[in-house]
Structure formats: C-alpha cells, structure tokens
Design a protein around this motif. Structure first.
Motif, PDB file in Angstrom:
ATOM      1  N   GLY A   7       0.829  -1.205   0.000  1.00 40.54           N
ATOM      2  CA  GLY A   7       0.000   0.000   0.000  1.00 40.54           C
ATOM      3  C   GLY A   7       0.860   1.251   0.000  1.00 40.54           C
ATOM      4  N   ALA A   8       0.401   2.291  -0.610  1.00 39.35           N
ATOM      5  CA  ALA A   8       1.103   3.567  -0.632  1.00 39.35           C
ATOM      6  C   ALA A   8       0.690   4.380   0.587  1.00 39.35           C
ATOM      7  N   GLN A  14      -7.469   8.027   2.751  1.00 40.32           N
ATOM      8  CA  GLN A  14      -8.669   7.619   2.005  1.00 40.32           C
ATOM      9  C   GLN A  14      -9.079   6.208   2.389  1.00 40.32           C
ATOM     10  N   ALA A  15      -8.092   5.326   2.520  1.00 41.04           N
ATOM     11  CA  ALA A  15      -8.408   3.960   2.930  1.00 41.04           C
ATOM     12  C   ALA A  15      -8.991   3.952   4.339  1.00 41.04           C
ATOM     13  N   PRO A  36      -8.003   3.026  11.998  1.00 38.28           N
ATOM     14  CA  PRO A  36      -7.648   3.702  10.731  1.00 38.28           C
ATOM     15  C   PRO A  36      -6.731   4.909  10.941  1.00 38.28           C
ATOM     16  N   ALA A  37      -7.004   5.735  11.968  1.00 41.28           N
ATOM     17  CA  ALA A  37      -6.147   6.896  12.215  1.00 41.28           C
ATOM     18  C   ALA A  37      -4.740   6.455  12.628  1.00 41.28           C
ATOM     19  N   LEU A  53      -9.131  12.833   9.300  1.00 44.10           N
ATOM     20  CA  LEU A  53      -9.468  11.452   9.673  1.00 44.10           C
ATOM     21  C   LEU A  53      -9.916  11.375  11.135  1.00 44.10           C
ATOM     22  N   ASP A  54      -9.291  12.176  12.014  1.00 43.27           N
ATOM     23  CA  ASP A  54      -9.722  12.206  13.414  1.00 43.27           C
ATOM     24  C   ASP A  54     -11.156  12.734  13.523  1.00 43.27           C
TER      25      ASP A  54
END
Length: 632
Positions: A7-8, A14-15, A36-37, A53-54
C-alpha cells in the motif's frame, strides 16, 4: 511467483475513511474505530489528512452510538412484543408469573426481579415469584399497604424508584422489610404497578445489589411489561378456572381422540414421505414435506454439515452439540428455539434435520419429526448409493482419458452419456492435501465435478478434476476444497485442452505445476504454470515465450503502441544502467524528471511492487525476451 501488494502511504487516509464506513456497516466495537487513524499515522500521512481522519472518526463514533441506541430501543420493543406473544401463548398461571419475572430480568439486566400480588382479604401485598433471589426471608415477605417501596406502589398505583433503598427517607421503613432487603443485599429498586383498569393486582420489581440510576426508558419499559403481564395473569386465571370446571367432564374422551388423531396423522405422514422418496423425490421435496406437516421451517444437512435442502427458513449450520445429543439419545432435541434430529443408519451418522419456527413442540409432533428422520435416512442412503455408482463410473472414465493411449471416439461417446462434452475446452486440476485424508479430498472433488459438469477421480494416487474451460479457477478451487476438507489444499492447473487427445499432456503439466507449488512452499494455493512467472516458463514442456512477455509487459507494450511513448525503452535503460536515474537519463537523452515520470507511469501500469527483487527478475527476463522476439 505469486504476486504481492504494497500500500502507498499517501493513500492511507482515504483507505481509513473507507474502513470507518466498513466498521459502521458491520457494527464493529467502538475500540476498532481508532485503528484507521493509527494506521494513517504509521504510514506518514500529513497533519491535515490526520485531522480530517480524526474528525471523521469522531463523527463515526457518534453515528455508532446513535445506531447502538436505535438498535437497543428496537431490541427492547421487539422483546416486548415477543413477551406479549409468549405470555399470550402460556396457559398455566405459575408459568405466566415465572415468565414475567424472567423476561423482566432479561430486559432490564438487573440482579433480581420479583413480583408481589395483592391480598384483598388481608389488605397487603405478598411476594409471589422471584428470580435471582437468595434470601428465604425476602422470598416470604409481606408488605402492608403503604409500607416500603412495594407497599407504596400497591397503594398509589404509581411507579417508584430508588438508587439506594436503605438510605431513602421517602419510604415507610419497617424492621421486617429492611431486614429482608438487607439479607438480599438490594440497594437500587424499581417497582411498577400491575393494573387491570383502575384496579391494582400487584407490583413488578427490578432490583440491583449495587447503587444504580434507572433511566426513564427502563421505567417505561418495565411499566409496559407490567401492563402486558397483568392481562396475561388475569387471562391465565380465567382460563385456569374454566379449565378446572371442564377438565373432569371431557379429559378422558379428548385424550383418546387426540391420541387417535396423532396416530393416524403420524402414519399418514410417514407413508406420505416414504412414498415421496420411493418415487424418486429429492431432498428439497422431503424438506417441503416436513415443513408442511409440522408448520415450520425445515433444513436437511449431510454428515459433513453441508446443506442439502432448506424450506421456509434462513440458512443455519447444524448445531454440533444438538446433533451429538440426538445421536446419543435417539430423540429430537431442542436448542435455541430449533429442534434437531440426527439422521442415522444404525450407528452411522448420515446427516441431520432441523425444524425452526416451532420452539415448543408437542410430543405428537416431536414423534412425527423423529419419524421424518427415518425417511430422510432412506433418502440419504439412496442418494449415496447413486452418487457412489456415478462417481465410480466417472472415475473410471477419467482414468481412461488420462492414459496415453485409448479410443478417442469411444471415450468421447462415454463422456457424452455422462453429460460431459469433451469437444469443448476443459481444464485439468491436480489437488493435494498434506493433512486431510485422501477419501475426504476425493469426496469433495467429486462434489465439485458434479457441480461443474466435469469428472473427478484418483489417477496414480493423485486427486484429479476435469471441468469445462478453467472454471472455477485453480486459486478458487484450492480455497473451496480447503474449506470443505478443513485443511490446506494445493492445486496445480493446466489447459484448456480440447478432446480426449489433449488431456494426458494437460494432466502432466498440471502435475508439474503442483510439484512446483509444493517445492516453492505455496501450500494451500492454486495456480497454473503461467501464474508462476519464469519458474513456470522453465518447467513448462513447451515454453510460450510470447505469452510470458505479454503476461509480464503487456500493459507497457499496449501503452507504448497506443500513445507512441517509450516506457519499455525507458525501463531497459533503467535496468541497463544499474537502476541509476542519472545514467538512465543520459542514455535516453532526456531530463531526469522525464525518467521519473515514465517510471511512475510504469508503476501505475505494472503495480507498486514492480521494483521489488522478485518482480525485477521477471521483468528483466521479459525485456530480454522481448528484444529477441521478432515484431508481431
């Protein structure tokens, strides 16, 4: 080689957003929403992306809490409706009372629930049923009207609640009540009246041994349950009185009639199901018959737990403890509202049948359900006999097809009679499992072959499957067989081959591919030689150089052909100059930024792992072959 993916880091925010949506979709626990964060931080995401994202995580948690509240309220309403239905179905007054306090305990999750009934003659209220109580004095307690919390509820017909009864001055404390409550260890108590119109017939309580604040929703919920319970208590009382008046009059006659009806019904049902099987009916027809006879949903599973038929219910795996208990006792057994009966031929377990939608099953219906298992055993024995004969015939044909010599026309004719069209392309698969018994793997292979109109059998101690084209695919087949046998299954594939003449060579290639997979340590995977990169090219009987080049460099070749670019030439210069951007730009006579941009395009076309050691070996080999291959 099997491909790998990386993965980049810049794609991680976004993921992460997608993962938050996925967590909401499957109702994951709240603690998982921080992951995720965390991943984005570990991947080096920017501060702006992390802040977004948070914020998204906070919003997702709020949504999660809201959804949880809605689900909880929906569950409470559903439980209340179920309670009303259950209470309406009960006829015994004691059973009604026990069901009320038990359901109250489940709905509110308290330590103790209990119910007191008013004694109009004595002018007080007495403890009638408890659930979770341990103190004998508490279970025998009587409260005068207005005494304690319960006496006050019975007197005023209003709910009362306290988070710590002993310290609450609102109630009229007496030594008997306080002593009993202290022995039980209760602190928080909620009491609501049982009302029939304007008349209070008792009090329903929920209590905890620790201090607790009862929410308004819990008070309303217990009050609603009390309203249903009061009606059920009165209905059960009236019904009991009516039944008592009539029982001496018609009990004997009705018992004889019921027994006669049950016997006739059981005989007719057994004859009907047996006739259905003997006329060639399948598992679906038997399941339909069981569901219609017993007015519920029916499922039939084989001994491996594979569903054979289902009618009127959702998919449900056979509960192993219930099947084992039924097998040991020879009777149908209930588990979580479902009745399960083992299907036996002597001591051998052939499968099981399950009946849903009938949590309470009368003895007559239970015996009818058990008779249905005997008919199902007959069906499964006939089914197994037919399958074993067909599998044996198909296995013999497969052995003749894979032999080096034979009569192609005769083999094709035999195949057509079995529904296999060898004039169409077929794939050949050789399967191997280290830790699963070969008969189990062979049985799974036969099942797969029947599903795909193919052949399966043992050939030179190997499990071989031949199916039209390459369906279902080596990787998918390895996963499916592994799940069925409960162990990793490795599958080598070859083809497609058309006609009997091409199958022996395809089998030999599939066998070489299986050996390569095992030698490379790819146990539990499935692949053809073309999936093994240059390894497959080296061990293949006929090396398809052009196919290897296309499989490795196809996206670059197509891109250059369509746009007139020089991605392939740039890649050759990059590797030719020992992967030096400076030397490559000199060899190409372009700016270094141009080389960088072209290599970024290569990464998008070939994948982010194109520059790993394993991939560069394959790519450089393909570049050399491409240079040696004439155009076209």
């Amino acid at each position: 080689m099997l491909p790998t993916t990386q993965g980049a880091g810049h794609a991680e925010p976004q993921a992460g957003l997608r993962r938050l949506l996925e967590l909401l979709d499957r109702g994951a626990p709240a603690e998982e929403f921080a992951r995720p964060a965390t991943r984005a931080r570990e991947a080096g995401a920017s501060a702006e992306d992390l802040a977004a994202l948070d914020e998204a995580t906070d919003i997702a948690l709020r949504i999660h809490r809201t959804l949880g509240t809605h689900r909880r309220r929906e569950a409470e309403l559903t439980a209340l409706f179920d309670t009303a239905s259950d209470l309406a179905a009960l006829r015994d007054p004691d059973a009604v009372l026990r069901a009320i306090v038990r359901r109250a305990k489940l709905l509110l999750g308290t330590d103790v629930t209990y119910l007191s009934l008013n004694d109009e003659t004595a002018g007080d209220t007495y403890m009638r049923v408890t659930d979770g109580s341990i103190a004998a004095a508490f279970q025998q307690l009587r409260l005068g009207m207005g005494e304690g919390l319960g006496g006050l509820v019975a007197q005023t017909a209003r709910p009362y609640v306290t988070h710590d009864y002993q310290q609450d001055p609102r109630f009229h404390h007496t030594d008997a009540i306080d002593s009993a409550v202290l022995q039980e260890g209760l602190r928080a108590i909620l009491g609501v009246p049982l009302r029939l119109g304007s008349r209070v017939i008792g009090v329903l309580y929920a209590a905890d041994r620790a201090a607790r604040e009862f929410a308004t929703e819990e008070i309303v919920l217990l009050s609603s349950l009390a309203d249903h319970a009061a009606i059920a208590i009165d209905g059960a009382r009236l019904l009991e009185e009516t039944r008592a008046a009539l029982v001496d009059l018609n009990a004997a006659t009705e018992t004889i009639r019921a027994h006669s009806r049950a016997m006739r019904r059981a005989e007719q049902a057994h004859d009907q199901l047996t006739d259905l099987v003997l006329r060639g009916g399948g598992a679906d027809e038997v399941a339909d018959g069981i569901a219609a006879l017993l007015d519920g949903g029916a499922l039939i599973h084989d001994a491996d737990g594979v569903e054979l038929a289902r009618t009127g219910t959702d998919p449900l795996p056979p509960p192993a403890p219930a099947v084992a208990a039924s097998r040991a006792s020879g009777r149908a057994v209930p588990q979580d509202g479902t009745w399960v009966c083992a299907v036996l031929a002597g001591p051998e377990l052939l499968g099981s049948i399950a009946l849903t939608g009938r949590p309470e099953l009368a003895d007559t219906d239970r015996r009818l359900f058990e008779r249905a298992s005997i008919v199902t055993a007959l069906l499964l024995l006939l089914r197994r006999s037919v399958a074993e004969t067909e599998d044996r015939v198909r296995g013999e044909l497969l052995g003749d097809l894979l032999a080096p010599s034979g009569d192609p026309a005769g083999l094709a004719g035999r195949a057509r009679r079995l529904g296999v069209r060898l004039d169409r392309p077929h794939g050949v698969f050789v399967a191997h499992a280290e830790s699963a018994p070969r008969p189990r793997l062979l049985a799974a292979a036969h099942r797969t072959a029947r599903t795909h109109s193919g052949l399966a059998g043992l050939h030179h101690d190997n499990v071989v499957i031949v199916t039209p084209a390459l369906t279902p695919g080596a990787a998918h087949l390895a996963a499916a067989l592994g799940q069925t046998v409960g162990a990793p299954v490795t599958v080598g594939a070859a083809g497609p081959a058309t006609g009997p003449a091409g199958l022996p060579a395809a089998h030999a290639e599939a066998l070489r591919c299986l050996s390569a997979l095992r030698a490379l340590g790819h146990t539990g995977h499935g692949a053809a030689l073309t999936d093994l990169g240059f390894v497959g090219l080296l061990i293949g009987e006929q090396a398809d150089l052009g196919g290897y080049v296309r499989a490795t460099l196809g996206p670059l070749l197509d891109y250059d052909a369509e746009r007139g670019t020089e991605l392939v030439r740039t890649l050759e210069a990059y590797f030719g100059q020992d992967r030096s951007l400076t030397k490559a730009k000199t060899a190409l006579h372009v700016h270094v930024n141009t080389v960088v941009q072209r290599l970024e395009r290569v990464a998008r076309l070939l994948g982010d792992d194109w520059n790993t050691p394993a991939r560069t070996l394959e790519i450089q080999l393909a570049l050399r072959l491409h240079r040696l291959t004439p155009p076209g």
